[in-house]
Design a protein around this motif. Structure first.
Motif, PDB file in Angstrom:
ATOM      1  N   GLU A 153       0.807  -1.222   0.000  1.00 51.80           N
ATOM      2  CA  GLU A 153       0.000   0.000   0.000  1.00 51.80           C
ATOM      3  C   GLU A 153       0.842   1.276   0.000  1.00 51.80           C
ATOM      4  OE1 GLU A 153      -3.791  -1.546   2.676  1.00 51.80           O
ATOM      5  OE2 GLU A 153      -1.985  -0.801   3.673  1.00 51.80           O
ATOM      6  N   ALA A 154       2.116   1.149   0.331  1.00 51.96           N
ATOM      7  CA  ALA A 154       2.960   2.334   0.507  1.00 51.96           C
ATOM      8  C   ALA A 154       3.211   3.040  -0.827  1.00 51.96           C
ATOM      9  CB  ALA A 154       4.282   1.942   1.148  1.00 51.96           C
ATOM     10  N   PRO A 155       3.006   4.356  -0.890  1.00 54.23           N
ATOM     11  CA  PRO A 155       3.261   5.102  -2.122  1.00 54.23           C
ATOM     12  C   PRO A 155       4.739   5.354  -2.377  1.00 54.23           C
ATOM     13  CG  PRO A 155       2.497   6.577  -0.400  1.00 54.23           C
ATOM     14  CD  PRO A 155       2.408   5.199   0.161  1.00 54.23           C
ATOM     15  N   SER A 156       5.575   5.187  -1.347  1.00 53.95           N
ATOM     16  CA  SER A 156       7.018   5.373  -1.486  1.00 53.95           C
ATOM     17  C   SER A 156       7.682   4.700  -0.296  1.00 53.95           C
ATOM     18  CB  SER A 156       7.385   6.866  -1.527  1.00 53.95           C
ATOM     19  OG  SER A 156       7.277   7.454  -0.228  1.00 53.95           O
ATOM     20  N   ARG A 157       8.992   4.881  -0.198  1.00 53.59           N
ATOM     21  CA  ARG A 157       9.708   4.423   0.996  1.00 53.59           C
ATOM     22  C   ARG A 157      10.269   5.608   1.782  1.00 53.59           C
ATOM     23  NH1 ARG A 157      13.968   0.813  -1.489  1.00 53.59           N
ATOM     24  NH2 ARG A 157      14.965   1.152   0.520  1.00 53.59           N
ATOM     25  N   PHE A 158       9.783   6.806   1.490  1.00 48.78           N
ATOM     26  CA  PHE A 158      10.203   7.994   2.230  1.00 48.78           C
ATOM     27  C   PHE A 158       9.349   8.125   3.488  1.00 48.78           C
ATOM     28  CE2 PHE A 158      11.915   9.307  -1.942  1.00 48.78           C
ATOM     29  CZ  PHE A 158      13.204   9.638  -1.540  1.00 48.78           C
ATOM     30  N   ALA A 159      10.000   8.026   4.644  1.00 51.53           N
ATOM     31  CA  ALA A 159       9.301   8.061   5.925  1.00 51.53           C
ATOM     32  C   ALA A 159       9.531   9.397   6.620  1.00 51.53           C
ATOM     33  CB  ALA A 159       9.785   6.922   6.816  1.00 51.53           C
ATOM     34  N   ALA A 160       8.487   9.922   7.252  1.00 54.35           N
ATOM     35  CA  ALA A 160       8.608  11.130   8.072  1.00 54.35           C
ATOM     36  C   ALA A 160       9.372  10.775   9.338  1.00 54.35           C
ATOM     37  CB  ALA A 160       7.225  11.664   8.413  1.00 54.35           C
ATOM     38  N   LEU A 161      10.451  11.523   9.627  1.00 56.33           N
ATOM     39  CA  LEU A 161      11.377  11.136  10.697  1.00 56.33           C
ATOM     40  C   LEU A 161      11.659  12.268  11.691  1.00 56.33           C
ATOM     41  CD1 LEU A 161      13.953   8.962   8.695  1.00 56.33           C
ATOM     42  CD2 LEU A 161      12.032   8.186  10.084  1.00 56.33           C
ATOM     43  N   GLY A 162      10.662  12.658  12.443  1.00 50.55           N
ATOM     44  CA  GLY A 162      10.865  13.416  13.668  1.00 50.55           C
ATOM     45  C   GLY A 162      11.363  14.831  13.584  1.00 50.55           C
ATOM     46  N   ARG A 163      11.339  15.446  12.382  1.00 50.92           N
ATOM     47  CA  ARG A 163      11.768  16.833  12.230  1.00 50.92           C
ATOM     48  C   ARG A 163      10.843  17.554  11.273  1.00 50.92           C
ATOM     49  NH1 ARG A 163      15.536  14.523  14.341  1.00 50.92           N
ATOM     50  NH2 ARG A 163      17.302  15.486  15.426  1.00 50.92           N
ATOM     51  N   TYR A 164      10.470  18.773  11.666  1.00 49.10           N
ATOM     52  CA  TYR A 164       9.525  19.535  10.862  1.00 49.10           C
ATOM     53  C   TYR A 164       9.863  21.023  10.945  1.00 49.10           C
ATOM     54  CZ  TYR A 164       6.835  15.319  12.142  1.00 49.10           C
ATOM     55  OH  TYR A 164       6.449  14.022  12.390  1.00 49.10           O
ATOM     56  N   VAL A 165       9.533  21.740   9.887  1.00 49.65           N
ATOM     57  CA  VAL A 165       9.396  23.196   9.936  1.00 49.65           C
ATOM     58  C   VAL A 165       7.954  23.457   9.534  1.00 49.65           C
ATOM     59  CG1 VAL A 165      10.006  25.378   8.872  1.00 49.65           C
ATOM     60  CG2 VAL A 165      11.802  23.762   9.496  1.00 49.65           C
ATOM     61  N   ILE A 166       7.200  24.124  10.405  1.00 51.72           N
ATOM     62  CA  ILE A 166       5.753  24.224  10.217  1.00 51.72           C
ATOM     63  C   ILE A 166       5.314  25.679  10.262  1.00 51.72           C
ATOM     64  CG2 ILE A 166       3.503  23.425  11.019  1.00 51.72           C
ATOM     65  CD1 ILE A 166       4.850  21.110  12.404  1.00 51.72           C
ATOM     66  N   THR A 167       4.437  26.035   9.348  1.00 47.47           N
ATOM     67  CA  THR A 167       3.871  27.387   9.335  1.00 47.47           C
ATOM     68  C   THR A 167       2.732  27.467  10.355  1.00 47.47           C
ATOM     69  OG1 THR A 167       2.438  26.724   7.491  1.00 47.47           O
ATOM     70  CG2 THR A 167       4.507  27.812   6.931  1.00 47.47           C
TER      71      THR A 167
END
Length: 290
Positions: A198-212
């Motif tokens: 089901e995964a669209p990629s293998r890029f995982a969100a890993l604990g760092r963000y810059v958010i508006t």
């Protein structure tokens, strides 16, 4: 476009995977050699040019505040003992401008971020999870890499890396397309812990963000999701659906110190990199008979 001056560290979780050690001591204070995990994160934030930090704390987290507080008696003792290197390290810790707010109930990461609304005062901000350490050597700090992308795009940025196939189902996976910069993806959606098929990629969100700052209005409208908690991922998906989200494949080796194996890997590898410990520790490890 406003400058990013502030960052938040969510550090209110119970740390149940490290019980009984974390019954009275925050998991963020577990040492990687001789430095608490959260200090590595604070130093990354400072090295990225951030001016102020908000730590979202919780029950039994007083040790974090004590660690970053001034300690005149200890400083005097180190000075009198001629331990100037140690004195410099202690003073750098206590000179950091850190603020604290307590998350009263464990209602999820999204709820924790909401506690930062007044502190951010309409500004974009960085986020690093309290048990997520990235080693970049002499390279640019991981958060700074994300900040650079924010200044290029003006949009929120999710830090990501490619994970092995067998780990895809353990992460939030990015559904997006590459831009002219092959490390920068335009995010269309995020799929939480999908199967490999089901995964669209293998890029995982890993604990760092810059958010508006628009995230706060979205979080206030976000209904509790899995486990009855307000999930940050759900709010980020809303932003992605509006075309306001990118993901950046940052450089550096990431350690998930929130689980025992990841924590042990961090301790061993950071020790091996130390000039004062590395060679002797390597000899010890090679000589082990198990």
């Amino acid at each position: 476009m406003k400058k990013i001056r502030k960052a938040v560290i969510p550090a209110a979780g119970f740390g149940t995977r490290f019980l009984p050690e974390t019954k009275a001591m925050p998991k963020e204070m577990l040492p990687i050699v001789d430095k608490p995990t959260i200090q590595y994160i604070v130093e990354e934030i400072l090295d990225s040019g951030i001016e102020e930090i908000l730590i979202i704390s919780g029950h039994a987290k007083r040790a974090i505040e004590d660690h970053f507080d001034s300690s005149p008696e200890l400083e005097h003792h180190l000075y009198e003992s001629g331990k100037m290197k140690e004195l410099e390290q202690i003073r750098r810790i206590s000179d950091v401008k850190i603020h604290y707010v307590r998350q009263k109930y464990m209602n999820g990461l999204g709820d924790a971020i909401l506690y930062a609304k007044d502190f951010m005062d309409g500004e974009p901000f960085g986020v690093i999870l309290g048990d997520d350490v990235v080693y970049t050597g002499n390279g640019e700090p991981a958060l700074k890499q994300l900040m650079d992308q924010y200044y290029k795009t003006g949009k929120s940025i999710i830090g990501c890396q490619m994970v092995p196939e067998e780990q895809v189902s353990s992460y939030g996976i990015i559904d997006g397309e590459k831009t002219e910069d092959e490390n920068l993806l335009k995010v269309h959606d995020m799929i939480e812990k999908p199967s490999l098929e089901e995964a669209p990629s293998r890029f995982a969100a890993l604990g760092r963000y810059v958010i508006t700052p628009e995230i706060f209005d979205i979080l206030e409208e976000t209904k509790p999701g899995k486990g009855g908690e307000i999930q940050l991922t759900d709010a980020l998906r809303v932003m992605a659906h509006c075309g306001n989200m990118y993901a950046y494949n940052f450089s550096g080796k990431r350690y998930d110190t929130g689980n025992k194996l990841g924590y042990l890997k961090a301790v061993v590898e950071f020790a091996l990199r130390r000039e004062d410990l590395g060679e002797d520790f390597k000899k010890y490890l090679k000589g082990l008979e198990l």
